[in-house]
Design a protein around this motif. Structure first.
Motif, short mmCIF file in Angstrom:
data_model
loop_
_atom_site.label_atom_id
_atom_site.label_comp_id
_atom_site.label_asym_id
_atom_site.label_seq_id
_atom_site.Cartn_x
_atom_site.Cartn_y
_atom_site.Cartn_z
N CYS A 1 78.74 41.41 29.29
CA CYS A 1 78.34 40.19 29.95
C CYS A 1 76.99 40.43 30.62
CB CYS A 1 79.36 39.77 31.00
SG CYS A 1 80.82 38.98 30.31
N ALA A 2 76.13 39.43 30.60
CA ALA A 2 74.79 39.58 31.13
C ALA A 2 74.36 38.31 31.86
CB ALA A 2 73.80 39.89 30.01
N THR A 3 73.31 38.46 32.67
CA THR A 3 72.71 37.29 33.29
C THR A 3 71.99 36.48 32.22
OG1 THR A 3 70.63 38.43 33.76
CG2 THR A 3 72.36 38.56 35.44
N GLU A 4 71.74 35.22 32.55
CA GLU A 4 71.07 34.33 31.60
C GLU A 4 69.74 34.90 31.14
OE1 GLU A 4 70.91 30.61 29.55
OE2 GLU A 4 72.29 30.77 31.24
N GLU A 5 68.94 35.40 32.08
CA GLU A 5 67.61 35.90 31.75
C GLU A 5 67.67 37.10 30.82
OE1 GLU A 5 63.66 37.93 33.81
OE2 GLU A 5 65.39 37.44 35.05
N VAL A 6 68.51 38.08 31.15
CA VAL A 6 68.56 39.30 30.35
C VAL A 6 69.17 39.03 28.98
CG1 VAL A 6 69.47 41.66 30.27
CG2 VAL A 6 68.68 40.70 32.44
N ALA A 7 70.13 38.13 28.92
CA ALA A 7 70.78 37.82 27.64
C ALA A 7 69.81 37.26 26.61
CB ALA A 7 71.93 36.84 27.87
N LYS A 8 68.70 36.69 27.05
CA LYS A 8 67.73 36.12 26.11
C LYS A 8 67.10 37.19 25.21
CE LYS A 8 66.48 32.24 29.12
NZ LYS A 8 65.42 31.66 30.00
N ALA A 9 67.25 38.46 25.59
CA ALA A 9 66.71 39.54 24.75
C ALA A 9 67.38 39.58 23.38
CB ALA A 9 66.88 40.89 25.46
N PHE A 10 68.62 39.12 23.31
CA PHE A 10 69.31 39.07 22.02
C PHE A 10 69.09 37.68 21.41
CE2 PHE A 10 72.92 42.48 22.16
CZ PHE A 10 71.96 43.47 22.12
N SER A 11 68.39 37.65 20.29
CA SER A 11 68.14 36.42 19.55
C SER A 11 68.73 36.58 18.16
CB SER A 11 66.64 36.14 19.50
OG SER A 11 65.96 37.26 18.94
N PRO A 12 68.82 35.52 17.38
CA PRO A 12 69.40 35.64 16.03
C PRO A 12 68.77 36.76 15.22
CG PRO A 12 69.10 33.34 16.59
CD PRO A 12 68.48 34.12 17.72
N GLY A 13 69.61 37.64 14.72
CA GLY A 13 69.16 38.76 13.90
C GLY A 13 68.93 40.04 14.66
N SER A 14 68.89 39.99 16.00
CA SER A 14 68.59 41.20 16.77
C SER A 14 69.83 42.08 16.98
CB SER A 14 68.00 40.82 18.13
OG SER A 14 68.91 40.04 18.88
N HIS A 15 71.00 41.51 16.87
CA HIS A 15 72.22 42.28 17.01
C HIS A 15 73.33 41.52 16.31
CE1 HIS A 15 74.65 45.47 18.62
NE2 HIS A 15 75.46 44.64 19.26
N GLY A 16 74.36 42.23 15.86
CA GLY A 16 75.43 41.55 15.15
C GLY A 16 76.64 42.44 14.97
N THR A 17 77.70 41.86 14.44
CA THR A 17 78.95 42.58 14.22
C THR A 17 79.83 41.77 13.28
OG1 THR A 17 81.03 43.30 15.26
CG2 THR A 17 79.79 41.59 16.41
N THR A 18 80.55 42.45 12.41
CA THR A 18 81.48 41.76 11.52
C THR A 18 82.76 41.36 12.24
OG1 THR A 18 80.66 42.91 9.56
CG2 THR A 18 82.87 41.97 9.42
N PHE A 19 83.33 42.30 12.99
CA PHE A 19 84.64 42.06 13.60
C PHE A 19 84.58 41.68 15.07
CE2 PHE A 19 85.69 44.90 10.00
CZ PHE A 19 86.61 44.09 9.35
N GLY A 20 83.42 41.78 15.71
CA GLY A 20 83.32 41.42 17.11
C GLY A 20 83.67 39.95 17.33
N GLY A 21 84.50 39.67 18.33
CA GLY A 21 84.97 38.31 18.55
C GLY A 21 86.05 37.89 17.57
N HIS A 22 86.75 38.87 17.03
CA HIS A 22 87.84 38.65 16.07
C HIS A 22 88.85 37.67 16.66
CE1 HIS A 22 91.36 39.59 13.57
NE2 HIS A 22 90.49 40.07 12.68
N PRO A 23 89.26 36.65 15.91
CA PRO A 23 90.16 35.63 16.47
C PRO A 23 91.46 36.18 17.06
CG PRO A 23 89.27 34.89 14.38
CD PRO A 23 88.84 36.32 14.54
N VAL A 24 92.07 37.16 16.39
CA VAL A 24 93.33 37.70 16.89
C VAL A 24 93.10 38.50 18.17
CG1 VAL A 24 95.33 39.15 16.37
CG2 VAL A 24 94.32 37.73 14.57
N SER A 25 92.05 39.31 18.20
CA SER A 25 91.74 40.07 19.41
C SER A 25 91.39 39.15 20.58
CB SER A 25 90.59 41.05 19.14
OG SER A 25 90.99 42.07 18.26
N CYS A 26 90.66 38.08 20.30
CA CYS A 26 90.31 37.14 21.36
C CYS A 26 91.53 36.41 21.89
CB CYS A 26 89.28 36.14 20.85
SG CYS A 26 87.61 36.83 20.66
N ALA A 27 92.44 36.05 21.00
CA ALA A 27 93.67 35.40 21.44
C ALA A 27 94.50 36.34 22.30
CB ALA A 27 94.49 34.95 20.22
#
Length: 404
Positions: free
Chosen positions: A273-299
């Motif tokens: 988790c990050a502040t709004e300002e710092v989180a802007k460092a991640f833009s589309p394509g700068s970081h990613g994951t296949t399984f991160g935020g997996h529906p079963v794990s999130c549930a």
């Protein structure tokens, strides 16, 4: 899956592990077949008091019923998809985490070490984009532990020891300073330092909580220098230390915080988790994951958080941890008891081996872990009560007496 359904014996299972698995763990010589609340059961139905909790994972108890139900229901509905469509569990969990801990944005990962990798990447990218190509240096604590991927391993302040041995040069851009030494951290920073990264309680480093002066001082110093404060709460987060997050014990707030373990209630998940300002460092394509935020794990995580908060397990951890630590101080050969909430370490005098204590306790059906030569660590489910603490202390006492 139960052993009786396989037609195999417990020894058959051990033999298969020995034959086919790359072993990097010191195995406990028992087969964990089922688990419930604060107990794990072997194939014979004998129960073990679990003061390990899957290494601080099963905070609301082993196989918590509401978490299990959430997993089953979500697996029936949507087990996995990629991260381009919106999914309900991911959106609800993002809101729940951010609003609960007072942060702006979240990025989901699969584990603690991956969460720390993401935190390091975000901090470095933020520094380079805002200040220039050399602003990526990070200062971490000696004897800290941040994970086993290369960035997290390089941030781990144990050069030449532990998880760094045998892997060649570490990732460039880290320096280390003694934990709880504010002046040393200030001295280790240069004009190219973008962040300071620490654990609020050093777990693998021997269960050493940060002092109020240290944590408050780091926050103030980072603010003065335009640097980020990164907190690794992979082990301390989600009610373990008497507050929802350990940083709340100090009255401060990080720029980025990592989490995992207890977040998923037994399912693999990590996040930053990050502040709004710092989180802007991640833009589309700068970081990613296949399984991160997996529906079963999130549930599962959403159900786990509801259990932790709904049952006031942070407050319970604070009260029960205080009781446990006081009981442990009276045991033979105890040099010091340290901890925060139900993250508890016991340091014995030089005559007692923590590894031998661990195995003696296993023989008496108590599960805990050893750190270094003379320290044991306990991270039980947060649902334990005083009777469980009394039983654990009696087993530890008997184990130490048998060894001495």
């Amino acid at each position: 899956m139960k052993l009786a359904d396989t037609g195999l014996t417990a020894q058959d299972i051990k033999d298969k592990v020995s034959k086919y698995m790359i072993e990097t763990y010191e195995r406990f010589d028992f087969l964990a077949e089922t688990a419930r609340e604060q107990y794990i059961y072997d194939e014979k139905g004998e129960k073990y008091l679990d003061f390990y909790a899957g290494i601080a994972v099963n905070a609301a108890g082993n196989c918590n019923q509401k978490v299990v139900e959430a997993v089953v229901e979500q697996a029936r509905t949507l087990m996995h998809t990629f991260n381009y469509p919106y999914t309900i569990p991911q959106a609800l969990l993002a809101e729940k985490v951010c609003t609960t801990i007072g942060m702006d944005k979240i990025f989901f990962q699969n584990s603690g070490t991956e969460a720390n990798e993401a935190m390091i990447k975000m901090a470095r990218k933020y520094g380079i984009e805002k200040y220039g190509p050399n602003r990526y240096h990070i200062v971490t604590a000696k004897m800290g532990f941040h994970g086993r991927t290369f960035g997290a391993m390089s941030a781990t302040g144990q050069p030449g020891n532990g998880c760094q041995i045998g892997f060649g040069p570490m990732t460039y851009g880290f320096s280390y300073a003694p934990y709880n030494d504010l002046q040393a951290f200030e001295d280790a920073c240069t004009e190219n330092t973008i962040a300071i990264m620490v654990e609020p309680v050093q777990g693998e480093g021997g269960v050493h909580p940060a002092t109020q002066e240290f944590m408050k001082g780091l926050r103030e110093f980072c603010d003065q220098k335009g640097m980020l404060l990164l907190l690794d709460e992979v082990q301390t987060g989600w009610c373990r230390t008497g507050k929802v997050m350990s940083y709340m014990n100090y009255g401060i707030k990080p720029d980025i915080v990592s989490m995992a373990k207890a977040l998923g209630g037994g399912m693999p998940i990590g996040a930053i988790c990050a502040t709004e300002e710092v989180a802007k460092a991640f833009s589309p394509g700068s970081h990613g994951t296949t399984f991160g935020g997996h529906p079963v794990s999130c549930a599962a995580a959403l159900a786990e958080i509801e259990e932790l908060l709904g049952r006031n397990l942070a407050e319970h951890a604070a009260e029960t941890g205080t009781y446990l630590m006081e009981k442990l101080k009276s045991l033979p050969h105890v040099k010091e008891v340290r901890g925060q909430g139900l993250l508890v370490g016991v340091e014995f005098d030089a005559g007692i081996s923590s590894t031998e204590v661990k195995h003696e306790c296993l023989h008496r059906h108590l599960l805990l872990t050893a750190i270094g030569d003379h320290i044991i660590r306990m991270v039980p489910p947060l649902i334990i009560d005083r009777r469980d603490c009394d039983q654990a202390c009696e087993i530890i006492k008997a184990s130490v007496e048998a060894l001495s």
